[in-house]
Scaffold this motif. Structure first.
Motif: not given
Length: 99
Positions: A9-11, A16-17, A37-48
């Motif tokens: 999300e941060e990335t 976008i900015d 939202a559009y981009a995140l729905n097309r990318l794998p989540a990266q949780y830490v």
């Protein structure tokens, strides 16, 4: 217990900015969030799970590949949302008017 941090999300928001100012598309917060939202729905989540994990994520060996994937997804998101700004907002306003 330490909360999970979604680094993707941060990335995506940072990308976008970085890319949006160079376009002629709407830059309002609503469109920016639609793009994310559009981009995140097309990318794998990266949780830490920790700040240490966040630092390690930043220096991962596949960072170049991840940056390319994020750039492609965000570029597409900017284009798609930019060509139809406030689409979701218009639908929400119509739904509100019916109730």
């Amino acid at each position: 217990m330490t909360g999970l941090i979604n680094l993707m999300e941060e990335t995506v928001l940072n990308k976008i900015d970085q890319l949006l100012p160079g376009t002629n598309y709407c830059k309002c917060e609503h469109c920016r969030m639609d793009m994310a939202a559009y981009a995140l729905n097309r990318l794998p989540a990266q949780y830490v799970q920790s700040v240490k994990g966040k630092v390690l994520y930043r220096f991962a060996s596949n960072q170049v590949q991840r940056d390319i994937e994020v750039t492609v997804a965000v570029t597409k998101a900017i284009e798609v949302v930019g060509q139809s700004p406030h689409k979701n907002m218009k639908n929400m306003e119509q739904s509100s008017a019916l109730t």
